[in-house]
Design a protein around this motif. Structure first.
Motif, mmCIF file in Angstrom:
data_model
loop_
_atom_site.group_PDB
_atom_site.id
_atom_site.type_symbol
_atom_site.label_atom_id
_atom_site.label_comp_id
_atom_site.label_asym_id
_atom_site.label_seq_id
_atom_site.Cartn_x
_atom_site.Cartn_y
_atom_site.Cartn_z
ATOM 1 N N SER A 178 0.830 -1.211 0.000
ATOM 2 C CA SER A 178 0.000 0.000 0.000
ATOM 3 C C SER A 178 0.864 1.259 0.000
ATOM 4 O O SER A 178 0.536 2.263 -0.640
ATOM 5 C CB SER A 178 -0.929 0.008 1.226
ATOM 6 O OG SER A 178 -1.835 -1.069 1.176
ATOM 7 N N VAL A 179 1.982 1.200 0.723
ATOM 8 C CA VAL A 179 2.905 2.339 0.771
ATOM 9 C C VAL A 179 3.491 2.579 -0.614
ATOM 10 O O VAL A 179 3.519 3.712 -1.114
ATOM 11 C CB VAL A 179 4.027 2.087 1.805
ATOM 12 C CG1 VAL A 179 5.132 3.146 1.654
ATOM 13 C CG2 VAL A 179 3.454 2.122 3.218
ATOM 14 N N LEU A 180 3.967 1.536 -1.260
ATOM 15 C CA LEU A 180 4.553 1.675 -2.600
ATOM 16 C C LEU A 180 3.516 2.163 -3.605
ATOM 17 O O LEU A 180 3.814 2.995 -4.480
ATOM 18 C CB LEU A 180 5.148 0.350 -3.061
ATOM 19 C CG LEU A 180 6.339 -0.189 -2.242
ATOM 20 C CD1 LEU A 180 6.828 -1.508 -2.829
ATOM 21 C CD2 LEU A 180 7.470 0.823 -2.197
ATOM 22 N N LEU A 205 9.732 3.350 6.432
ATOM 23 C CA LEU A 205 8.559 3.930 5.768
ATOM 24 C C LEU A 205 7.627 2.854 5.234
ATOM 25 O O LEU A 205 6.424 3.084 5.079
ATOM 26 C CB LEU A 205 8.983 4.860 4.628
ATOM 27 C CG LEU A 205 9.373 6.295 4.999
ATOM 28 C CD1 LEU A 205 9.751 7.070 3.751
ATOM 29 C CD2 LEU A 205 8.245 6.998 5.735
ATOM 30 N N LEU A 206 8.171 1.681 4.938
ATOM 31 C CA LEU A 206 7.339 0.592 4.416
ATOM 32 C C LEU A 206 6.280 0.153 5.424
ATOM 33 O O LEU A 206 5.262 -0.432 5.053
ATOM 34 C CB LEU A 206 8.204 -0.609 4.028
ATOM 35 C CG LEU A 206 9.003 -0.493 2.729
ATOM 36 C CD1 LEU A 206 9.933 -1.678 2.580
ATOM 37 C CD2 LEU A 206 8.068 -0.368 1.523
ATOM 38 N N LEU A 223 11.732 5.160 -5.552
ATOM 39 C CA LEU A 223 11.326 4.248 -4.489
ATOM 40 C C LEU A 223 12.533 3.530 -3.878
ATOM 41 O O LEU A 223 12.627 3.397 -2.655
ATOM 42 C CB LEU A 223 10.323 3.226 -5.025
ATOM 43 C CG LEU A 223 8.958 3.790 -5.449
ATOM 44 C CD1 LEU A 223 8.100 2.695 -6.060
ATOM 45 C CD2 LEU A 223 8.243 4.417 -4.254
ATOM 46 N N ALA A 224 13.433 3.081 -4.727
ATOM 47 C CA ALA A 224 14.627 2.391 -4.219
ATOM 48 C C ALA A 224 15.451 3.317 -3.336
ATOM 49 O O ALA A 224 15.960 2.912 -2.282
ATOM 50 C CB ALA A 224 15.466 1.882 -5.394
ATOM 51 N N LYS A 225 15.557 4.572 -3.751
ATOM 52 C CA LYS A 225 16.344 5.537 -2.982
ATOM 53 C C LYS A 225 15.691 5.824 -1.634
ATOM 54 O O LYS A 225 16.361 5.907 -0.601
ATOM 55 C CB LYS A 225 16.495 6.831 -3.791
ATOM 56 C CG LYS A 225 17.523 7.792 -3.229
ATOM 57 C CD LYS A 225 17.745 8.960 -4.180
ATOM 58 C CE LYS A 225 18.785 9.917 -3.621
ATOM 59 N NZ LYS A 225 19.003 11.086 -4.518
ATOM 60 N N ILE A 226 14.354 5.985 -1.650
ATOM 61 C CA ILE A 226 13.624 6.262 -0.406
ATOM 62 C C ILE A 226 13.743 5.101 0.575
ATOM 63 O O ILE A 226 14.078 5.292 1.754
ATOM 64 C CB ILE A 226 12.136 6.543 -0.712
ATOM 65 C CG1 ILE A 226 11.969 7.916 -1.354
ATOM 66 C CG2 ILE A 226 11.307 6.480 0.566
ATOM 67 C CD1 ILE A 226 10.558 8.208 -1.795
ATOM 68 N N ILE A 227 13.466 3.903 0.112
ATOM 69 C CA ILE A 227 13.442 2.738 1.011
ATOM 70 C C ILE A 227 14.845 2.377 1.469
ATOM 71 O O ILE A 227 15.049 1.956 2.611
ATOM 72 C CB ILE A 227 12.763 1.530 0.324
ATOM 73 C CG1 ILE A 227 11.333 1.908 -0.116
ATOM 74 C CG2 ILE A 227 12.737 0.331 1.240
ATOM 75 C CD1 ILE A 227 10.462 2.487 0.985
ATOM 76 N N ASN A 228 15.816 2.574 0.602
ATOM 77 C CA ASN A 228 17.195 2.313 1.006
ATOM 78 C C ASN A 228 17.614 3.265 2.124
ATOM 79 O O ASN A 228 18.330 2.886 3.053
ATOM 80 C CB ASN A 228 18.131 2.472 -0.194
ATOM 81 C CG ASN A 228 19.544 2.012 0.115
ATOM 82 O OD1 ASN A 228 19.760 0.935 0.664
ATOM 83 N ND2 ASN A 228 20.521 2.836 -0.219
ATOM 84 N N ILE A 260 -2.320 5.906 4.718
ATOM 85 C CA ILE A 260 -3.453 6.841 4.698
ATOM 86 C C ILE A 260 -3.339 7.885 5.806
ATOM 87 O O ILE A 260 -3.527 9.085 5.572
ATOM 88 C CB ILE A 260 -4.793 6.078 4.822
ATOM 89 C CG1 ILE A 260 -4.909 5.040 3.698
ATOM 90 C CG2 ILE A 260 -5.965 7.061 4.787
ATOM 91 C CD1 ILE A 260 -4.804 5.620 2.298
ATOM 92 N N LYS A 261 -3.006 7.460 7.000
ATOM 93 C CA LYS A 261 -2.972 8.392 8.127
ATOM 94 C C LYS A 261 -1.648 9.151 8.252
ATOM 95 O O LYS A 261 -1.626 10.326 8.624
ATOM 96 C CB LYS A 261 -3.245 7.640 9.437
ATOM 97 C CG LYS A 261 -4.655 7.080 9.545
ATOM 98 C CD LYS A 261 -4.840 6.381 10.889
ATOM 99 C CE LYS A 261 -6.261 5.827 11.018
ATOM 100 N NZ LYS A 261 -6.449 5.124 12.328
ATOM 101 N N THR A 262 -0.543 8.479 7.918
ATOM 102 C CA THR A 262 0.777 9.084 8.145
ATOM 103 C C THR A 262 1.353 9.754 6.904
ATOM 104 O O THR A 262 1.869 10.883 6.971
ATOM 105 C CB THR A 262 1.766 8.018 8.653
ATOM 106 O OG1 THR A 262 1.248 7.453 9.865
ATOM 107 C CG2 THR A 262 3.133 8.622 8.928
#
Length: 376
Positions: free
Chosen positions: A79-81, A104-105, A94-99, A110-112
């Protein structure tokens, strides 16, 4: 070693321990340990697989990231992705953010996450800019919307006035949103820097205002001592260049100028006139000074009069034009001290005034010029 390698090694260790002739309590302990650890490794394997296959991380990065989060089911991460993709984030983003921020995953999309992304979108931050600055600094998404993001955004807007200016600044450096030091702004104001100068500093290099106040104060005092007036826009450029340079690098560049006979006053005088003279590498500065001072016999005073000429491309501009000047000087058709202005001219102006003008008497000029340009 990958996760399954660790699993295999652990199974072997547990097997050896279970074959040990200990008492029944010891056997029970190691059977329990084997069961728990197998579950942990399987869960870790799911996390690594998801980070690699769904988030685009390398196996090495995924293994490292898996030490920070444990994915039991893929429902929330999916859902996050999906949320990020709805805002135009690419696989690279996405790879940069999650790395950078694997946790965050597991955030509530919806709320955050969504309220913060909607806030930026509703305040003029386009999806491409949003993806760019959040992938560079995803920690913003863990900050409180009401208590941190909105107040920081509003303060930045009080300095930049429009959402477009904020979008431009965030696209350059997202740290300005939550690391801008209000104390640094107050210091500039106390030294007489007008709104336009502060605006220019933020637009040129936002991170200059994010350093600790004591370091920022040191930079401001140094640039004022050099002779910059805080009420002028030149002050903004000088401060940004000085602040973006380590003290050792600054000293090395000063040393290059000194090695060509420049005094401290001559160096700083040119820096006040054209602050970019300290932007270039020591090698480029040395090469330029060698050409102008040793080949053209320009003095520090004359170079300071035309400081931008020092860093034009030698191959594409300075050397080809000087080959034309050499012919004209030999014919007494120009004065040596006209060279500074001639180097500043646009290509069309130069050709008109120094090549076409003498084409009838000196038809070889164009050939000489073009050969030095590498055209012939």
């Amino acid at each position: 070693m990958n996760v399954w390698g660790l699993h295999k090694m652990f199974r072997s260790l547990c097997g050896n321990l279970l074959r040990w002739k200990g008492d029944s309590t010891t056997h029970l302990y190691f059977r329990s340990l084997k069961s728990i650890s197998k579950s942990t490794i399987l869960q870790s394997s799911l996390t690594v697989d998801y980070l690699v296959n769904s988030c685009g991380l390398s196996p090495e990065s995924a293994l490292k990231a898996s030490q920070q989060i444990h994915i039991k089911t893929t429902s929330k991460p999916d859902s996050v992705l999906e949320l990020f993709r709805n805002y135009g984030f690419t696989n690279t983003h996405l790879a940069k953010i999650i790395n950078g921020l694997p946790s965050l995953l597991l955030a509530d999309p919806i709320k955050t996450l969504k309220p913060k992304m909607e806030f930026f979108r509703n305040n003029g931050i386009s999806d491409p800019i949003l993806a760019k600055f959040l992938s560079a600094n995803a920690t913003i998404l863990w900050r409180s919307l009401e208590n941190q993001i909105i107040p920081s955004f509003n303060y930045l807007k009080s300095l930049l006035h429009t959402n477009d200016n904020i979008a431009f600044t965030l696209g350059r450096d997202s740290w300005i949103l939550h690391r801008l030091q209000k104390q640094n702004i107050s210091l500039l104001q106390n030294h007489g820097a007008p709104e336009s100068t502060i605006f220019k500093i933020i637009m040129i290099n936002p991170r200059v205002l994010c350093v600790k106040p004591d370091k920022f104060s040191e930079n401001v005092m140094k640039i004022i001592e050099i002779g910059y007036d805080p009420s002028t826009l030149k002050f903004a450029y000088g401060l940004c260049i000085l602040s973006g340079m380590k003290k050792g690098t600054w000293e090395k560049k000063l040393a290059v100028y000194r090695s060509f006979g420049w005094s401290e006053d001559e160096i700083l005088s040119m820096f006040r006139k054209q602050s970019t003279c300290m932007v270039y590498s020591e090698k480029k500065i040395s090469t330029a000074l060698d050409f102008f001072m040793n080949k053209l016999n320009w003095t520090p005073a004359y170079i300071s009069k035309y400081p931008t000429a020092l860093f034009y491309s030698l191959e594409k501009r300075t050397v080809p034009r000087c080959s034309v000047f050499e012919v004209l000087l030999s014919k007494s058709l120009m004065k040596k001290w006209d060279m500074g202005n001639a180097l500043k001219m646009t290509e069309d102006e130069f050709l008109k005034n120094y090549v076409v003008k003498y084409q009838e008497d000196l038809p070889q000029l164009l050939t000489i010029y073009r050969s030095k340009m590498g055209v012939l």
